[in-house]
Enzyme design. Sequence first.
Site, PDB file in Angstrom:
ATOM      1  N   LYS A  38     -51.566 -58.714 -22.903  1.00 29.50           N
ATOM      2  CA  LYS A  38     -50.249 -57.509 -23.251  1.00 29.50           C
ATOM      3  C   LYS A  38     -49.417 -58.276 -23.944  1.00 29.50           C
ATOM      4  CE  LYS A  38     -45.965 -57.066 -20.951  1.00 29.50           C
ATOM      5  NZ  LYS A  38     -45.105 -56.920 -21.975  1.00 29.50           N
ATOM      6  N   ASP A  65     -48.241 -53.455 -25.828  1.00 28.28           N
ATOM      7  CA  ASP A  65     -47.115 -52.676 -25.304  1.00 28.28           C
ATOM      8  C   ASP A  65     -45.624 -52.282 -25.996  1.00 28.28           C
ATOM      9  OD1 ASP A  65     -45.103 -51.790 -22.768  1.00 28.28           O
ATOM     10  OD2 ASP A  65     -45.177 -54.099 -23.045  1.00 28.28           O
ATOM     11  N   LYS A  67     -44.725 -48.344 -26.813  1.00 24.11           N
ATOM     12  CA  LYS A  67     -44.004 -47.668 -25.655  1.00 24.11           C
ATOM     13  C   LYS A  67     -43.463 -46.389 -26.961  1.00 24.11           C
ATOM     14  CE  LYS A  67     -42.217 -50.166 -22.433  1.00 24.11           C
ATOM     15  NZ  LYS A  67     -42.196 -51.907 -22.437  1.00 24.11           N
ATOM     16  N   ASP A  70     -41.712 -41.151 -30.764  1.00 28.40           N
ATOM     17  CA  ASP A  70     -41.262 -40.662 -31.784  1.00 28.40           C
ATOM     18  C   ASP A  70     -41.494 -39.036 -31.916  1.00 28.40           C
ATOM     19  OD1 ASP A  70     -40.507 -40.405 -34.730  1.00 28.40           O
ATOM     20  OD2 ASP A  70     -40.936 -42.364 -34.974  1.00 28.40           O
ATOM     21  N   THR A 124     -36.923 -49.446 -16.202  1.00 25.67           N
ATOM     22  CA  THR A 124     -36.524 -49.909 -15.239  1.00 25.67           C
ATOM     23  C   THR A 124     -34.823 -50.683 -15.184  1.00 25.67           C
ATOM     24  OG1 THR A 124     -37.055 -51.966 -15.455  1.00 25.67           O
ATOM     25  CG2 THR A 124     -38.182 -50.531 -13.922  1.00 25.67           C
TER      26      THR A 124
HETATM   27  O1  C5P Z   1     -42.497 -62.986 -16.533  1.00 19.88           O
HETATM   28  P1  C5P Z   1     -41.950 -61.957 -16.194  1.00 19.88           P
HETATM   29  O2  C5P Z   1     -43.091 -61.899 -15.095  1.00 19.88           O
HETATM   30  O3  C5P Z   1     -40.921 -61.530 -15.560  1.00 19.88           O
HETATM   31  O4  C5P Z   1     -42.862 -60.891 -17.347  1.00 19.88           O
HETATM   32  C1  C5P Z   1     -42.642 -58.977 -16.857  1.00 19.88           C
HETATM   33  C2  C5P Z   1     -42.969 -58.253 -18.004  1.00 19.88           C
HETATM   34  O5  C5P Z   1     -43.307 -56.769 -17.580  1.00 19.88           O
HETATM   35  C3  C5P Z   1     -42.072 -58.958 -19.739  1.00 19.88           C
HETATM   36  O6  C5P Z   1     -43.020 -58.889 -20.710  1.00 19.88           O
HETATM   37  C4  C5P Z   1     -41.325 -56.960 -19.636  1.00 19.88           C
HETATM   38  O7  C5P Z   1     -40.907 -57.446 -20.862  1.00 19.88           O
HETATM   39  C5  C5P Z   1     -42.027 -56.320 -19.043  1.00 19.88           C
HETATM   40  N1  C5P Z   1     -41.952 -55.159 -18.168  1.00 19.88           N
HETATM   41  C6  C5P Z   1     -40.425 -55.393 -17.055  1.00 19.88           C
HETATM   42  N2  C5P Z   1     -40.196 -54.787 -15.997  1.00 19.88           N
HETATM   43  C7  C5P Z   1     -40.508 -53.389 -17.080  1.00 19.88           C
HETATM   44  C8  C5P Z   1     -41.219 -53.189 -17.623  1.00 19.88           C
HETATM   45  C9  C5P Z   1     -42.103 -54.037 -18.475  1.00 19.88           C
HETATM   46  O8  C5P Z   1     -40.956 -57.163 -16.700  1.00 19.88           O
HETATM   47  N3  C5P Z   1     -40.137 -52.037 -15.885  1.00 19.88           N
END
Ligand code: C5P
Length: 238
Positions: A38, A65, A67, A70, A124
Amino acid sequence: MSGTRHAGARVIVALDYPDAAPALEFVSRISPDQCRLKVGKELFTSAGPDLVRHLSGQGFDVFLDLKYHDIPNTVANACRAATGLGVWMLNVHALGGRRMLEAAAAAVGAVSKPPLLVAVTILTSMDASDLESIGLGGTPEEHVLELASLARDCGLDGVVCSSRETAVLRERCGNDFQLVTPGIRPAGSAADDQRRVMTPADAIRNGSNYLVIGRPVTQADDPSAVLLTINSELAALS
Ligand code: C5P
């Protein structure tokens, strides 16, 4: 929709690096048959489309990713540009509304090998009081369900969601809807700043299709070994 090269790979590693050099150093230690990758706003802003093309050229499926959110025409054009990079998955904000989602789906669906197009519903990081402060009543859960249904009706392939939401979304949106879940932690690894985490096996059991995992892999001494362990656990489920 989906032109995947690694039909079995459930793990998407979040390349949360500030620029190309550490991202490429990490990628040199893993292989495309272990995971997808990602690329988010930070890395894309510093390293740009060349990095995405490079990763795809190395055989990795890339989830872009960014997002998009617009007006419909701008989002459709951005989606079209993303398909030109050869990405495997990309995303938009469902809060952009029906016309924006339909325009995005039409743009992605017009290419010969369309990537998966998924939506972000409610971030979230937002709770009910954050929603209220922008004029939205109700709970985050209610909006997540409504926005996921809207995304499905507009022809999107799935949503990014919390692993706590997968069971109800699976029921509401059907078996073909792709559920992509972050907040995953292999048993025994640190939660970092994630508040609610789930193990890879539990997330898949609850209905996730793809698991976004960052730090437990990117900060490991041996990322390839961590991926091997996760993939073995997931293989044992099927
Ligand atoms: O390091 P970690 O496993 O926490 O990374 C999670 C990834 O998922 C990060 O890129 C974070 O921005 C993304 N993400 C998240 N929660 C969300 C949406 C995306 O942790 N609700």
